[in-house]
Every structure is written in structure tokens, then in C-alpha cells.
Design an enzyme around this catalytic site. Sequence first.
Site, PDB file in Angstrom:
ATOM      1  CB  THR A   1     -60.692 -42.777  14.739  1.00  0.00           C
ATOM      2  OG1 THR A   1     -61.265 -42.498  16.014  1.00  0.00           O
ATOM      3  CG2 THR A   1     -61.401 -43.966  14.112  1.00  0.00           C
TER       4      THR A   1
ATOM      5  CB  THR B   1     -22.971  -9.573  35.300  1.00  0.00           C
ATOM      6  OG1 THR B   1     -22.280  -8.383  35.691  1.00  0.00           O
ATOM      7  CG2 THR B   1     -22.447 -10.741  36.126  1.00  0.00           C
TER       8      THR B   1
ATOM      9  CB  SER C   1     -19.658 -15.980   3.901  1.00  0.00           C
ATOM     10  OG  SER C   1     -20.104 -14.952   3.045  1.00  0.00           O
ATOM     11  CB  SER C   2     -22.233 -17.420  -0.857  1.00  0.00           C
ATOM     12  OG  SER C   2     -23.065 -16.299  -0.562  1.00  0.00           O
TER      13      SER C   2
END
Length: 470
Positions: free
Chosen positions: A99, A185, A316-317
Site C-alpha cells: 500500500t 568424473t 593479491s595484495s
Amino acid sequence: MATRVESDSLGSVELPADALYGAHAARARDNFQLSGQGVAAELVSAFAQVKVACARTNAALGYLAPEVADAVVRAAHELAAGQWREAIVVDALQGGAGTSLNMNVNEVLANRAEELLGGRRGEYRLAHPIDHVNLHQSTNDTYPTALKVAAIGLLRQLHVDISELQMAFQRKEGEFAHVVKIGRTQLQDACPMSMAAAFSAWAEGLSRDRWRVSKCEERLRVVNLGGTAIGTGMTAPREYIFAVVERLREETGMGLARAENLVDATQNADVFVEVSGILKAHAVNLLKISADLRLLASGPRAGLGELRLPAMQVGSSIMPGKVNPVICEATAQAAMQVIANDTAITLAAQSGQLELNAFLPLVAHALLGSLSLLCRANRMFRQRCIEGIQVDEAACRAHVDASLSTVTALVPLIGYEAAAALAKHAQDTGRSIAEVVRERQLLSEEALAQALSPAAMTALGFRGQPREPK
């Protein structure tokens, strides 16, 4: 800042003088500080289209003055096109079965129409949110109808995005048709296959998704507009009920139809669960494909390394030179979110009671969120990953040469038991299958070359003479 005061049955509300929203939206904004996210733009546009259809129907039947209807229609078209979005101030999640959103839209359109007719915002003398914009309507028929219109539009876009992703995989299928790789698999070597076959399987899964998405639009075309509060059409003229969906069909260009049972269409939300299930199935395929690509591109030197994904950013840092499969990871997270949204939609849909489901705002937020997220994920996945994928042919060849799984190609010629013994001996001695076959003179050089050729190992079934039956 200049202000104005509006009143409702609960009392007075002070608003900015130039606000397009009114008292109901202001209360809802303050009451429902939940997600911190606004209502989906697609839902707002669809709601505006619903209001256009209602205004035009009421004008055609003589219930709304033409000049008022024209002003409401103009305001609604502006809102549908993206104007006045800052005036839709309610949270995506809200009580009241939607509403608050309906009233927010009604107030915005009424204030804008009032302005267009020469009045001032907040007067509601020439255009009123309830008496004019919401005439012969309820939240309970306009909200689910708008949600279906919004969802159909996004489904059509998703169909395009899935199709383009599928075609990208199919182009790679042709590009890599000559490459033989090891099929696996349970993460163990299985049988040789072509890289094209791997890409064709991914493309085929997306083809099913594309078909499902195109078909499930049909589930959303049946709307309850005209049913008003509980589907009985109370307070709406019969001729309006029979005409309004036709107007909405003209406005949207969508093949919408009035539900035969408006009570059912008002209280039940199972159709949204059905559509969400289709989206979940697509999310599952995206999750599987992105995981497969990450695995095949792992390494690149200490993993499988058979595929090279486009390098999109430093990974990566702390580890120099590291590049991560970030697009696959982001795609997977989008898929996970869609699966989570499906759970939310399921819970909300089953929580409806008697003649109404009060939890449609959550359904809308989750369903439209899933659709938008999947559209963006498909485009990102295609543009930033699939189109730039390359195959490492040397790695694929090395894995084929080193794998004992090539012995499977010899089963039709020497039998399973002999092939198993051959594989064990090769494993124990660290030699290749071809070397052991030559040592034991199990096949001629020509037969061995034929059996282990790329064409033979990737063909559908085998050709040639079988071994003598026992």
C-alpha cells in the site's frame, strides 16, 4: 526550508513545500527503515503504466474528466521514463502488502498532475491521489499487476542475455574443436574428449535456461487488475473491470489477460515461486559452469591449467603476479544470491492468508532483484570472461599423454580386463599406455595410432572391427 502540512486520518504531517510525495509516503518512509534500498526502478515504471491504463479507462467510460486523465497520464509517463524517482521515498520492504508504494505513486502522480493543471503541489484540488489517480483501484490489484509487468520486461531482457552468453560458448566450441583433453568424473581422469564437447555441454545447459525463461513469461501474463481489494471488483464498475486490462495491454505491448478467477489471482502468489524456480535453475547452471572454468584454469602451472581466463585485475595484495578468476567468482556469487532469493520468495508466497498475501513487497524485491542480477551476471560473464577464454593446447596434450584414461579407448579392441591390467602396469612402472601396448605387442602400430588418435578418442562411439567374441 519552506514546508507544507498535509493531513490524513492519523493527523498532520509536515512536508517540504515542493515535495511530490505526500503524507502517506512520508509516514511509510519513516516507519519502514529496513533494507536501505529503494523500490526497483522497473516496478516503479510498471506501476506508472498501470496508472496510465486505469486513468485512460476511467476517462473513456466517463468516470474521470478528460483533462484530469490527460494530466495523470502525462505525469505517469514521466515517472515511467525515469523522472521524479527521487520522490519514490518508500523502502523496498514495507508492511501493508505494498500500500505504501501504491500511495507513494498516487501522491507523486497527483501532485505532478495538479501542477500540470495549474495548481500547487499538496493542494489536491484538481488532482487527488485517491479520488482521481487511484480511482476504481486497490493496492491489491495494482501492485501484483505492476510486479508482473516489471518481471515480464526483465524476463525478456534476461532471455536476450542468456542467448548471447550461449552463443559465446558456441563460438568457443567451434574455435576449440581440434583440441583433445581429458574428461574427468569425480575429479578423476575418465575418458578423452574434445574441448569443443565441454563448451557444447555448457552451451546446451544455457539453451535450456533460455527456453525456460521464454516460456515462463506466459505464467505472468494473467493479471488481477480490476479485482480491487479481494478479487470481487467491489467499488469498480463492471465495464471498467472488463476494459482496463485491454488498456494495459495497449500501454505495455504485452499479451496480458484478465484472470478468470480474480479472487484466486489476488490471494495466491505461487506463480512467482514458479518463475523464481526457473531463475534458480539458471543460477545453478551458472554456478556449475563458473566452477568448472575455475577448475580447468587452476594453477596455472601447479593446477590443471587447460584454460586461460582473461586477466582482469591484480589478484593479491601480498603475492606478486597472482591473477584470480574473479569474474567466475563474481558470477558464482550472483548465482548464490538468486538461490537465496528463491528461498525468500518461497517463504513470502506461502505466508499469504485468506484473501491476500501481505508479503508481496518481499516477493517483488527478491524476484526483480534476481532478474536484474542475472541479466548483469550473464553480460559480465560473457564480456569479461567467456569471449576472452583461450585454451592451453600444450597442457591439454600433456595431460592426455600422461593420463592412464586413454586406455579406455582400447577396451573395444582388447577387452576390459586386459585394459585394466594394462593400466595397472603402466601406473606401477610410470610408463605411458602406448609404451606398454608396444612392449606387450597387444596391437599393431597402425591400430594403436588409430585407436589413440584425436579423431577416434573424441568421436561418438567407435568404428572398425570389434575383437573376437568370447
